[in-house]
Design a protein around this motif. Structure first.
Motif, PDB file in Angstrom:
ATOM      1  N   ASN A 303     -13.883 -23.041   3.061  1.00 32.63           N
ATOM      2  CA  ASN A 303     -12.693 -23.372   3.857  1.00 32.63           C
ATOM      3  C   ASN A 303     -11.958 -22.095   4.274  1.00 32.63           C
ATOM      4  OD1 ASN A 303     -12.010 -22.829   1.213  1.00 32.63           O
ATOM      5  ND2 ASN A 303     -10.477 -24.460   1.025  1.00 32.63           N
ATOM      6  N   MET A 304     -12.757 -21.142   4.754  1.00 35.52           N
ATOM      7  CA  MET A 304     -12.246 -19.824   5.112  1.00 35.52           C
ATOM      8  C   MET A 304     -12.982 -19.297   6.343  1.00 35.52           C
ATOM      9  SD  MET A 304     -10.600 -16.920   4.516  1.00 35.52           S
ATOM     10  CE  MET A 304     -10.030 -16.913   2.826  1.00 35.52           C
ATOM     11  N   THR A 305     -12.217 -18.798   7.329  1.00 36.14           N
ATOM     12  CA  THR A 305     -12.778 -18.077   8.464  1.00 36.14           C
ATOM     13  C   THR A 305     -12.362 -16.622   8.349  1.00 36.14           C
ATOM     14  OG1 THR A 305     -12.737 -20.012   9.932  1.00 36.14           O
ATOM     15  CG2 THR A 305     -12.797 -17.853  10.979  1.00 36.14           C
ATOM     16  N   MET A 306     -13.324 -15.706   8.469  1.00 33.79           N
ATOM     17  CA  MET A 306     -13.028 -14.286   8.285  1.00 33.79           C
ATOM     18  C   MET A 306     -13.582 -13.461   9.428  1.00 33.79           C
ATOM     19  SD  MET A 306     -13.778 -13.779   4.220  1.00 33.79           S
ATOM     20  CE  MET A 306     -15.390 -14.580   4.304  1.00 33.79           C
ATOM     21  N   THR A 307     -12.821 -12.451   9.825  1.00 34.70           N
ATOM     22  CA  THR A 307     -13.278 -11.463  10.800  1.00 34.70           C
ATOM     23  C   THR A 307     -12.888 -10.078  10.292  1.00 34.70           C
ATOM     24  OG1 THR A 307     -11.234 -11.831  12.067  1.00 34.70           O
ATOM     25  CG2 THR A 307     -13.223 -12.985  12.805  1.00 34.70           C
ATOM     26  N   SER A 308     -13.544  -9.058  10.815  1.00 35.86           N
ATOM     27  CA  SER A 308     -13.487  -7.719  10.219  1.00 35.86           C
ATOM     28  C   SER A 308     -12.427  -6.806  10.827  1.00 35.86           C
ATOM     29  CB  SER A 308     -14.865  -7.066  10.325  1.00 35.86           C
ATOM     30  OG  SER A 308     -15.330  -7.111  11.673  1.00 35.86           O
ATOM     31  N   HIS A 309     -11.169  -7.239  10.773  1.00 37.51           N
ATOM     32  CA  HIS A 309     -10.020  -6.430  11.223  1.00 37.51           C
ATOM     33  C   HIS A 309     -10.202  -5.979  12.679  1.00 37.51           C
ATOM     34  CE1 HIS A 309      -6.628  -3.639   9.596  1.00 37.51           C
ATOM     35  NE2 HIS A 309      -6.365  -4.078  10.816  1.00 37.51           N
TER      36      HIS A 309
END
Length: 350
Positions: A303-309
């Protein structure tokens, strides 16, 4: 007359120089340096180190202190400008930073020596606001999860929790921080006809109302919002602003989005809240350690969406920042004023 430009992997000196036409026309000659790292990950590591521990934490380009001795202008993006460089600049009239953050500049030393330091506010506000809106939709509507599942050969047509999947339109969005990014995002959200709550004790209530928002205490914002998006600056008083207590105030159907600074959130508290489904999900573009370690608990969450700054990284924003800092420097040198001074006390001291 001499000016120095210090670029880096992200905004090379040649790109800054390409926006320095007004200074050239005024008679300035340039010397260029680049604060280079082997790759983007190492650049991020060094930049975060300087952001946390100040301009002495990483060395500047070799030869910068010597070159600045006869320079009147110093322009930089990410490169540290430590005390020794500022002290060497006996002829410096101004230091310009092509970004909002200035932790990499020895501002105290500059102030003591009567050197104004200007920075750029809102240079990437549109970029970050657009990205934030994308992250909200991506997490709420399972866009990244569906994409990744298809790449793996699966046909993803379910929700992480079918009882917690809603449309953004008509929901309540809470913005924590209402500076340049928050105000642009407010305009973008207006098309979704959301109810907009804002917590920012430093922004006049009239400004928030004019943007279609309602100024509320942080606790009320957390209790009522379907999406909580962070846009505050990281200072000692805002570190850990969202912790276990604050997360417990949020609806179990709510989402937390952070494209500002990781330190605004207590990492352990967020991981626990997501693991136990106390909130519906989160979307993060910033992290407590970058690059994210391969054993991070965040990587195990569904339940997490992540992108690299990358929220603020667009060519438009980077090049625009160089134009803006040149405008600010010209305004100060030739009109004697600017509203972008980090250390306005140098004006009264002068």
């Amino acid at each position: 007359m001499k000016a120095i430009v210090v670029g880096d992997n992200l905004l090379p000196s040649e790109k800054i120089l390409s926006r320095c036409g007004p200074l050239r026309e005024a008679g300035y000659e340039f010397q260029a340096f680049d604060w280079l790292a082997p790759d983007r990950n190492e650049l991020n590591r060094r930049s975060l180190n300087v952001e946390r521990y100040g301009p002495e934490a990483e060395p500047p380009p070799v030869g910068l202190a010597e070159a600045v001795r006869d320079a009147e202008i110093l322009l930089t993006h990410l490169s540290p400008v430590p005390r020794a460089v500022v002290e060497a600049g006996g002829k410096l009239k101004i230091i310009g930073v092509t970004r909002a953050g200035w932790q990499h500049i020895a501002v105290d030393t500059a102030t003591q020596r009567g050197i104004p330091v200007v920075h750029i506010v809102g240079r990437n506000a549109n970029a970050v606001a657009e990205f934030t809106l994308g992250m909200i939709l991506c997490e709420m509507r399972n866009i990244a999860r569906a994409h990744e599942a298809m790449r793996g050969g699966a046909w993803y047509n379910r929700m992480v929790d079918p009882n917690r999947c809603f449309e953004l339109g008509g929901r309540t969005v809470g913005l924590v921080g209402f500076g340049a990014v928050g105000q642009v995002l407010a305009r973008q959200l207006s098309g979704f006809e959301v109810r907009l709550l804002v917590y920012d004790p430093y922004v006049p209530e009239a400004t928030i109302r004019a943007a279609g928002g309602e100024a509320v205490p942080l606790e009320a914002l957390l209790r009522q919002s379907d999406v909580v998006s962070l846009h505050a600056r990281l200072y000692p008083e805002t570190e850990g602003l969202i912790g276990q207590r604050e997360l417990a105030l949020m609806k179990p159907t709510a989402y937390l989005v952070n494209t500002a600074r990781a330190g605004l959130i207590d990492q352990a508290a967020l991981v626990e809240a997501l693991q136990q489904r106390r909130i519906a999900g989160a979307a993060l573009d910033v992290f407590w350690e970058e690059p994210l370690p391969s054993d991070s608990a965040l990587l195990c969450l569904d339940n997490m969406t992540m992108t690299s700054h990358v929220a603020g990284t667009t060519l438009d924003a980077l090049y625009y920042s160089a134009e803006l800092v040149v405008e600010a420097v010209m305004g100060y040198l030739y009109q004697g004023k600017t509203d972008l001074l980090i250390n306005p006390e140098v004006l009264s001291n002068g």
